[in-house]
Design a protein around this motif. Sequence first.
Motif, PDB file in Angstrom:
ATOM      1  N   ARG A 154       0.813  -1.215   0.000  1.00 55.75           N
ATOM      2  CA  ARG A 154       0.000   0.000   0.000  1.00 55.75           C
ATOM      3  C   ARG A 154       0.850   1.270   0.000  1.00 55.75           C
ATOM      4  O   ARG A 154       0.411   2.331  -0.452  1.00 55.75           O
ATOM      5  CB  ARG A 154      -0.931  -0.013   1.214  1.00 55.75           C
ATOM      6  CG  ARG A 154      -2.033   1.034   1.133  1.00 55.75           C
ATOM      7  CD  ARG A 154      -3.047   0.861   2.241  1.00 55.75           C
ATOM      8  NE  ARG A 154      -4.122   1.838   2.135  1.00 55.75           N
ATOM      9  CZ  ARG A 154      -5.163   1.889   2.955  1.00 55.75           C
ATOM     10  NH1 ARG A 154      -5.275   1.002   3.928  1.00 55.75           N
ATOM     11  NH2 ARG A 154      -6.101   2.806   2.795  1.00 55.75           N
ATOM     12  N   GLU A 200      -4.966  -5.785   1.420  1.00 56.35           N
ATOM     13  CA  GLU A 200      -5.093  -6.065   2.851  1.00 56.35           C
ATOM     14  C   GLU A 200      -6.116  -7.151   3.175  1.00 56.35           C
ATOM     15  O   GLU A 200      -5.911  -7.930   4.111  1.00 56.35           O
ATOM     16  CB  GLU A 200      -5.439  -4.770   3.590  1.00 56.35           C
ATOM     17  CG  GLU A 200      -4.328  -3.724   3.469  1.00 56.35           C
ATOM     18  CD  GLU A 200      -4.723  -2.373   4.034  1.00 56.35           C
ATOM     19  OE1 GLU A 200      -5.825  -2.269   4.622  1.00 56.35           O
ATOM     20  OE2 GLU A 200      -3.942  -1.416   3.879  1.00 56.35           O
ATOM     21  N   LYS A 203      -5.073 -10.065   0.476  1.00 53.67           N
ATOM     22  CA  LYS A 203      -3.637 -10.326   0.678  1.00 53.67           C
ATOM     23  C   LYS A 203      -2.968 -10.789  -0.612  1.00 53.67           C
ATOM     24  O   LYS A 203      -2.189 -11.743  -0.639  1.00 53.67           O
ATOM     25  CB  LYS A 203      -3.430 -11.338   1.811  1.00 53.67           C
ATOM     26  CG  LYS A 203      -3.998 -10.865   3.145  1.00 53.67           C
ATOM     27  CD  LYS A 203      -3.602 -11.764   4.282  1.00 53.67           C
ATOM     28  CE  LYS A 203      -4.258 -11.309   5.593  1.00 53.67           C
ATOM     29  NZ  LYS A 203      -3.968  -9.901   5.927  1.00 53.67           N
TER      30      LYS A 203
END
Length: 369
Positions: A154, A200, A203
Motif C-alpha cells: 500500500r 489487505e 492479501k
Amino acid sequence: ARLSRRAVLGAARIEHIRTLPLEKQRNLHVGIASNEFAGSDNPIEAELTSDAEKIAETLGERGYRTTFLDFNHPFEAVQQIQDEKVDIIFNLCERINHSGLLEPHAASLLDILQVPYTGSNPFTLSLCLDKIRVKKLFAFHHIPTPRWDYLYDRDEAFDENFPLPAIVKPANSDSSLGITNESVVESHAALKKRIAYVLEELKRPALIEEFIDGDEYDVSILGNWDDKQRVLPLSRSVFKGLPEGYWHMYPYEAKFLGSVVHKQGIEVQRPPRGVAGKLTSLISEIALDALNVVGCSDYGRVEVRVDKNGNPCVLEVNPNPSIGPTDCVPSVAALAGMNYGDFLEEILRLAIRRYRDRPPYYHLQMSTL
C-alpha cells in the motif's frame, strides 16, 4: 537404487511416447491428473472433479485405459503412476492443497519423473499466474493490452492520474477470484479503497487496469509454436443486456455462482455474428502472438477486449483453461468439426508429437523470452 529405477522407468516411458506410431495412440494408458473434491461446497473445486470424470469416461469409450490421479495427494499420485504403469498424463491439475498457486508444481513433478503430459510446462503455468509479469512481457513484445499499473504494498506509489474507469484485480489468482462489480471504480478515492481491499483483505498484489467497455472475445488455440497452430472459431460475449449498474464483464458470481442477471444479460455468440473478417483476423493474430510469448503448449485460451474504436487488446492468457464438455474451448472446437472425443484425442496427439524427435526437456525451453 529406488531413485535410479524410477529414472530408468521414466526414460523408458519418454522413449515409448517418442516412438509410438500415432495410429496406436489408443493403446496408451492415460492418467487423468486432477483433483478429487467430491461433495465440496466450492464451485470451482466441484467443477474440476466433474470435468476429470467426463474426460476419463470419454477417453475410455474410445478404448483408452484411464486412471484418475488425485493431486490433492501428490505422493500417492506419483506412486499410482509408477505402480499402474501410466504412459502419459492428461494434466488438468489446478489445485494442490486447495491452492491454485501450486498448480504449476504438478507439471514440475511430472518433468522430474520423466512422465510425458499434455499442456503447458511449469514455467508457463507459473508465469500466467503472475499477471504483473505477463503485462511486462506484453509491453516488451508490443502486444496491445489495456493501460496498467500495479502495487505489491500500500505504501508504493502509483499513477495518481490513472484513467478511469479502472478495474482492480488480484494479480496472482485465477477463476475471477476477487472480481466483483465493485472491482470497477470511477473515482480515484474509490480506486485507492479497492487497492487497499485487494492488498489487505485478499492479501494479494493489486493489478490496476484501464477498464475497456466493449465486447470480449475468447480465442482458443490448438498446437505448438514450432509446429502448425490452429486458431479455432472465436467466442464473443456481448454485455449490452446487463441492467444499469452492472459493469460489462464476468465477475466471480457470473462464472461460478450462476448469477441470473449475468446469465440473462450476457449474450455469448459462437461464432460471433456480424464481425468483419479483418477484425476477426486481427484478434486471432494478436491472440496467437500473446499465446506464444508466454509459451503455451498444445492448447490455450486468450481473452481479448475490443474498445469503442475497434482496437483489440489482450486481457490475459489461460494456459490451462477448463475443457469440460460445455466449456469454451471444446465448444468452439465443435464448430470446427471436432466432437468432444476428437478434441481430447487431438490434445493427446499434439502432446505426443511434441515429445517425438526432440531432446529431453525440449518443452521447457522458452525461445520467445
